[in-house]
Write an enzyme that holds these catalytic residues in place. Structure first.
Site, PDB file in Angstrom:
ATOM      1  N   ASP A 167       0.819  -1.168  -0.060  1.00  6.56           N
ATOM      2  CA  ASP A 167      -0.061   0.012   0.139  1.00  6.56           C
ATOM      3  C   ASP A 167       1.020   1.265   0.021  1.00  6.56           C
ATOM      4  O   ASP A 167       2.072   1.090  -0.137  1.00  6.56           O
ATOM      5  CB  ASP A 167      -0.952   0.003   1.122  1.00  6.56           C
ATOM      6  CG  ASP A 167      -2.212   0.660   0.797  1.00  6.56           C
ATOM      7  OD1 ASP A 167      -2.240   1.972   0.374  1.00  6.56           O
ATOM      8  OD2 ASP A 167      -3.288   0.068   0.960  1.00  6.56           O
ATOM      9  N   HIS A 238      -2.826   3.391  -4.437  1.00  6.66           N
ATOM     10  CA  HIS A 238      -2.179   2.802  -3.216  1.00  6.66           C
ATOM     11  C   HIS A 238      -0.892   2.282  -3.374  1.00  6.66           C
ATOM     12  O   HIS A 238      -0.461   0.842  -2.901  1.00  6.66           O
ATOM     13  CB  HIS A 238      -3.121   1.643  -2.762  1.00  6.66           C
ATOM     14  CG  HIS A 238      -4.658   2.150  -2.166  1.00  6.66           C
ATOM     15  ND1 HIS A 238      -4.515   2.453  -0.796  1.00  6.66           N
ATOM     16  CD2 HIS A 238      -5.924   2.489  -2.738  1.00  6.66           C
ATOM     17  CE1 HIS A 238      -5.779   3.075  -0.494  1.00  6.66           C
ATOM     18  NE2 HIS A 238      -6.380   2.985  -1.694  1.00  6.66           N
ATOM     19  N   ASP A 311      -8.945   0.027  -5.956  1.00  2.38           N
ATOM     20  CA  ASP A 311      -9.727   0.966  -5.253  1.00  2.38           C
ATOM     21  C   ASP A 311      -9.267   2.039  -5.188  1.00  2.38           C
ATOM     22  O   ASP A 311      -8.181   2.600  -5.566  1.00  2.38           O
ATOM     23  CB  ASP A 311     -10.166   0.386  -3.697  1.00  2.38           C
ATOM     24  CG  ASP A 311      -8.897   0.371  -3.133  1.00  2.38           C
ATOM     25  OD1 ASP A 311      -7.840  -0.034  -3.622  1.00  2.38           O
ATOM     26  OD2 ASP A 311      -9.024   0.563  -1.767  1.00  2.38           O
ATOM     27  N   GLU A 312     -10.299   3.191  -5.027  1.00  3.51           N
ATOM     28  CA  GLU A 312      -9.654   4.724  -4.658  1.00  3.51           C
ATOM     29  C   GLU A 312      -8.747   5.102  -5.350  1.00  3.51           C
ATOM     30  O   GLU A 312      -7.549   5.499  -5.099  1.00  3.51           O
ATOM     31  CB  GLU A 312      -9.480   4.714  -3.174  1.00  3.51           C
ATOM     32  CG  GLU A 312     -10.714   4.284  -2.052  1.00  3.51           C
ATOM     33  CD  GLU A 312     -10.030   4.196  -0.767  1.00  3.51           C
ATOM     34  OE1 GLU A 312     -10.695   4.573   0.067  1.00  3.51           O
ATOM     35  OE2 GLU A 312      -8.881   3.555  -0.409  1.00  3.51           O
ATOM     36  N   TRP A 379     -17.244  -3.558  -1.311  1.00  2.00           N
ATOM     37  CA  TRP A 379     -16.934  -3.070   0.291  1.00  2.00           C
ATOM     38  C   TRP A 379     -17.461  -1.481   0.394  1.00  2.00           C
ATOM     39  O   TRP A 379     -18.079  -1.436   1.651  1.00  2.00           O
ATOM     40  CB  TRP A 379     -15.383  -2.869   0.387  1.00  2.00           C
ATOM     41  CG  TRP A 379     -14.854  -1.642  -0.393  1.00  2.00           C
ATOM     42  CD1 TRP A 379     -14.548  -1.497  -1.440  1.00  2.00           C
ATOM     43  CD2 TRP A 379     -14.517  -0.194   0.159  1.00  2.00           C
ATOM     44  NE1 TRP A 379     -14.031  -0.415  -2.192  1.00  2.00           N
ATOM     45  CE2 TRP A 379     -13.926   0.453  -0.643  1.00  2.00           C
ATOM     46  CE3 TRP A 379     -14.737   0.172   1.252  1.00  2.00           C
ATOM     47  CZ2 TRP A 379     -13.525   1.853  -0.709  1.00  2.00           C
ATOM     48  CZ3 TRP A 379     -14.113   1.585   1.589  1.00  2.00           C
ATOM     49  CH2 TRP A 379     -13.855   2.292   0.460  1.00  2.00           C
ATOM     50  N   TRP A 445      -8.147  -3.574   8.481  1.00  2.00           N
ATOM     51  CA  TRP A 445      -7.207  -2.441   7.822  1.00  2.00           C
ATOM     52  C   TRP A 445      -6.311  -2.206   8.909  1.00  2.00           C
ATOM     53  O   TRP A 445      -6.847  -2.242  10.310  1.00  2.00           O
ATOM     54  CB  TRP A 445      -7.981  -1.357   7.187  1.00  2.00           C
ATOM     55  CG  TRP A 445      -8.729  -1.840   6.151  1.00  2.00           C
ATOM     56  CD1 TRP A 445     -10.168  -2.205   6.011  1.00  2.00           C
ATOM     57  CD2 TRP A 445      -8.343  -2.385   4.739  1.00  2.00           C
ATOM     58  NE1 TRP A 445     -10.519  -2.777   4.669  1.00  2.00           N
ATOM     59  CE2 TRP A 445      -9.304  -2.866   3.959  1.00  2.00           C
ATOM     60  CE3 TRP A 445      -6.833  -2.537   4.267  1.00  2.00           C
ATOM     61  CZ2 TRP A 445      -9.145  -3.289   2.782  1.00  2.00           C
ATOM     62  CZ3 TRP A 445      -6.867  -2.885   2.871  1.00  2.00           C
ATOM     63  CH2 TRP A 445      -7.661  -3.200   2.114  1.00  2.00           C
ATOM     64  N   GLU A 447      -4.292   0.852   9.530  1.00  2.91           N
ATOM     65  CA  GLU A 447      -3.853   2.268   9.788  1.00  2.91           C
ATOM     66  C   GLU A 447      -3.603   2.522  11.242  1.00  2.91           C
ATOM     67  O   GLU A 447      -2.759   3.123  11.639  1.00  2.91           O
ATOM     68  CB  GLU A 447      -4.767   3.433   9.201  1.00  2.91           C
ATOM     69  CG  GLU A 447      -4.768   3.431   7.912  1.00  2.91           C
ATOM     70  CD  GLU A 447      -5.888   2.190   7.141  1.00  2.91           C
ATOM     71  OE1 GLU A 447      -6.314   1.646   7.822  1.00  2.91           O
ATOM     72  OE2 GLU A 447      -6.485   2.848   5.913  1.00  2.91           O
TER      73      GLU A 447
HETATM   74  C1  ACM Z   1     -11.127  -0.226   0.641  1.00  2.00           C
HETATM   75  O1  ACM Z   1     -11.442  -0.031   1.996  1.00  2.00           O
HETATM   76  N1  ACM Z   1     -10.495   0.946   0.043  1.00  2.00           N
HETATM   77  C2  ACM Z   1     -11.052  -1.389  -0.015  1.00  2.00           C
END
Ligand code: ACM
Ligand code: ZN
Length: 535
Positions: A167, A238, A311-312, A379, A445, A447
Site C-alpha cells: 500500500d 495505493h 480501489d480509490e 466494500w 485494515w 492504519e
Molecule cells: C477499501 O477499503 N478501500 C477497499
C-alpha cells in the site's frame, strides 16, 4: 461448552445420552483416502491434549472416507467409547476435528477436563468463500502473528486469507527483480497517529517484509490448515511505497518518501498537493513492472486468484500526463474511468496467462466493460447498483460491506451485532444469480492497529460472528443466542492466548450521545480509546 453451542454453529446437532472423555483417547485412525489430512489433525489434537496418540482403531478418533458427504462437510458421531468422522474431502475431515476441538478446548480451559456430550452432527458450509483480510502494509505484524491467525481461522472453518501486502505506507513482499521495493518501500520512519482527523505524528519507524522463502512457508502452513492465501498487490493507486522506490512508476517522477500519513488531512494541511497519485497506466515501463511483479507473486501463491485492489483511484495525474492521454486517444476513451477499467482488464488478461483470475474492489466496475470473469469484492459504504448488475450478468461477488465487516472500525461505530446480523444478499440481484455471491470476508485494515494485541482486539469476537455468517445456513440468525454462547467461547480464546473485545466494548453504549463521543474521540484524538478501556 456443549458441542451444540460451538461457533460457528453446525447445521444439525443432536445431543445424546452420555459423555465422551478425550482423556481416554489413545489413537487417531485416518482412512487412506484422507491421509493428507492426518498430519494437521494429529498435530492439533495432540497439541490440545498435550500427549501423543497411536494409530490404531481402539479408543480412537476414527476418520473415514465417504464420497457422498458434501464438499467441506462432514458427519461426526461422538459416543462414550470413541469418535467417528466421515468426510469426502480433506477440509471436511479437518472441520469435523475443529468442531470437536472447539468444545474440548473450552472444557479444558474451564474445567480442566476434556469430557464433552455425546452427539450426532451433520454439517457443511453455507458459503465457499469464507475469508479474512489482514493489512500488513500499514503496520507489520510478522510471521508468528500471521500463523497464529491462520490457526484461529482454521478453528473457525474460514478458508481464505486475503493478505494485503502493499500500500502507500509499505511494501512487504520481496520481489527479486526490484529489490528497492522492500529496501526503500519496506520501511517508513514515522506515522500519523490518533485518527484520520488528527495531525499528530510519532517518530516510531515501521519496518518489515517477507522474503520469498518466508512467504512460501506461510502459504504451506495455511494450506495444511485448509486455507488458501490470495495476495493483494494494490494498483494502480495505493502504490506510493513502490513509487518511493521507483519514482518512474508515476506519471511524474517525484522524489517522495513512503507515505507516513493515512488520509488527506495531514498532507493537505502541510501543502502537499500530490500526496495521492496513481501509477502511470499509459507507460509501457510501468506495465512491464507490473507484469514482472505478477510473475514473481504467482510463483509464491498457488491459489487461483490475484487481488489487484483497484480501489480509490485518483485520476488527476492521468489527466495531465501525455502517456495516459495517448492511451485514452488510442482506445477512443472519453472518461478516465474507462482507462482505469482498461488497465484492470489488461492485468486480468496477463494473470489469465498464469492460470489466475483477478479480484478487485467494486470501484473497478465504474468504468463499464469490466471482463465478466473478474471477481468483485463489494466494500463501499454507499450502495453500488453496478455490483448487482455484475451478478445479474453472471459475474461473481464476495461481500465485505463496510458497516458490517470492517473490523478496524471502532465498536462504538459498528458493534458486534452489525457483523452478526449481516445478510450478504443485497437489493437488485435476480433470483437465478444469487449463487454468484461466493461468500463473505472480514477486513482488518491497519492504519490504527499498531500491535498484534490490538489486531486481535479489533478482530475478536468479530471473527466468531463472521464465521457463523459464512458457515451456518440459517437465514434468520438470532444475535441474542449468539451472544449467550460467547461466555463459553471466550474460554477458547483465553486458552489460545488470543486477545478480544469484552462485552462492555463490543456492545457499544446504548446512548447515542455516548457512542458518538467515543467515535469522535477515536477519529480525532485517541485511536486506543476502546482498546485501553477493554480490560
Ligand atoms: C477499501 O477499503 N478501500 C477497499
Ligand atoms: Zn501517466
Amino acid at each position: 461448552m456443549d458441542i451444540d453451542k460451538i461457533i460457528p454453529l453446525p447445521q444439525q446437532c443432536e445431543l445424546k445420552q452420555g459423555k465422551f472423555d478425550l482423556a481416554r483417547v489413545e489413537n487417531l485412525f485416518v482412512d487412506g483416502a484422507l491421509k493428507d489430512a492426518e498430519s494437521i489433525i494429529r498435530a492439533q489434537i495432540e497439541g490440545d491434549l498435550g500427549r501423543k496418540l497411536g494409530s490404531g482403531r481402539d479408543n480412537a478418533i476414527v476418520v473415514e472416507f465417504d464420497k457422498d458427504k458434501p464438499a467441506e462437510g462432514y458427519e461426526l458421531e461422538i459416543k462414550e467409547d470413541g469418535v467417528k468422522i466421515e468426510a469426502s474431502d480433506r477440509r471436511g475431515a479437518i472441520y469435523a476435528v475443529q468442531t470437536l476441538r472447539m468444545a474440548v478446548i473450552a472444557e479444558l480451559e474451564a474445567e480442566e477436563k476434556a469430557a464433552i456430550s455425546c452427539a450426532e452432527i451433520e454439517d457443511s458450509p453455507r458459503f465457499k468463500w469464507r475469508g479474512l483480510e489482514i493489512d500488513e502494509a500499514r503496520h507489520f505484524f510478522g510471521e508468528k502473528e500471521i500463523k497464529k491467525i491462520l490457526d484461529l481461522m482454521c478453528l473457525h472453518k474460514l478458508n481464505v486469507l486475503h493478505w494485503h501486502l502493499t500500500d502507500d505506507q509499505g511494501w512487504r513482499v520481496e520481489i527479486r527483480k526490484y529489490p528497492r521495493l522492500t529496501e526503500i518501500g519496506g520501511k517508513r520512519d514515522k506515522s500519523q497517529i490518533n485518527g484520520w482527523q488528527n495531525k499528530e505524528v510519532n517518530d516510531v519507524p515501521v519496518e518489515g517484509w517477507y522474503t520469498q522463502e518466508q512467504i512460501k512457508d506461510i502459504v504451506s502452513y495455511a494450506a495444511e490448515r485448509g486455507i488458501d492465501i490470495v495476495p493483494e498487490i494494490d494498483m494502480p493507486a495505493h502504490l506510493a511505497a513502490a513509487m518511493a522506490a521507483y519514482p518512474w512508476l508515476g506519471c511524474r517522477e517525484l522524489d517522495r518518501p513512503v507515505a507516513w500519513y493515512f488520509g488527506s488531512s495531514i498532507p493537505l494541511s502541510m501543502g502537499i498537493k500530490d500526496w495521492n497519485r496513481s501509477a502511470c497506466v499509459g507507460s509501457e515501463r510501468t506495465m512491464q513492472f507490473i507484469r514482472d511483479v505478477i510473475d514473481e507473486i504467482v510463483e509464491m501463491f498457488p491459489f487461483g486468484y490475484f487481488h489487484i485492489g483497484g480501489d480509490e483511484v485518483p485520476m488527476e495525474e492521468w489527466k495531465k500526463c501525455p502517456k495516459c492521454n495517448a492511451a485514452m486517444k488510442e482506445h477512443g476513451f472519453t472518461d478516465y474511468k474507462q482507462l482505469h477499467t482498461h488497465f484492470i482488464n489488461e492485468v486480468g488478461k496477463y494473470v489469465a496467462t498464469k492460470g489466475r483470475k483477478l479480484i478487485g474492489w467494486n470501484e473497478i466496475l465504474h468504468g463499464g466493460n469490466l471482463a465478466n470473469d473478474v471477481l468483485v469484492q463489494y466494500w463501499t459504504p454507499q450502495p453500488d447498483p453496478r455490483v448487482a448488475k455484475h451478478l445479474n450478468s453472471g459475474g461473481k461477488v464476495i461481500v465485505s460491506k463496510h458497516k458490517h465487516f470492517y473490523f478496524d472500525m471502532p465498536y462504538a461505530q459498528y458493534p458486534l451485532r452489525n457483523t452478526y446480523k449481516f445478510t450478504p444478499f443485497f437489493g437488485g440481484i435476480n433470483e437465478s444469480n444469487v449463487g454468484g455471491v461466493l461468500g463473505v470476508e472480514g477486513e482488518c485494515w491497519a492504519e490504527w492497529i499498531d500491535s498484534p494485541a490490538k489486531l486481535e482486539f479489533q478482530m475478536n469476537p468479530r471473527l466468531a460472528a463472521l464465521s457463523e455468517v459464512a458457515w451456518n445456513k440459517r437465514d434468520k440468525k438470532c444475535y441474542k443466542s449468539f451472544e449467550a454462547r460467547l461466555d463459553d467461547y471466550f474460554n477458547v480464546l483465553d486458552a489460545l492466548d488470543v486477545n478480544y473485545a469484552r462485552p462492555h466494548i463490543f456492545r457499544a453504549p446504548k446512548n447515542p450521545f455516548k457512542r458518538g463521543h467515543i467515535v469522535r474521540l477515536w477519529y480525532s484524538k485517541d485511536m486506543n480509546v476502546e482498546f485501553d478501556r477493554n480490560n
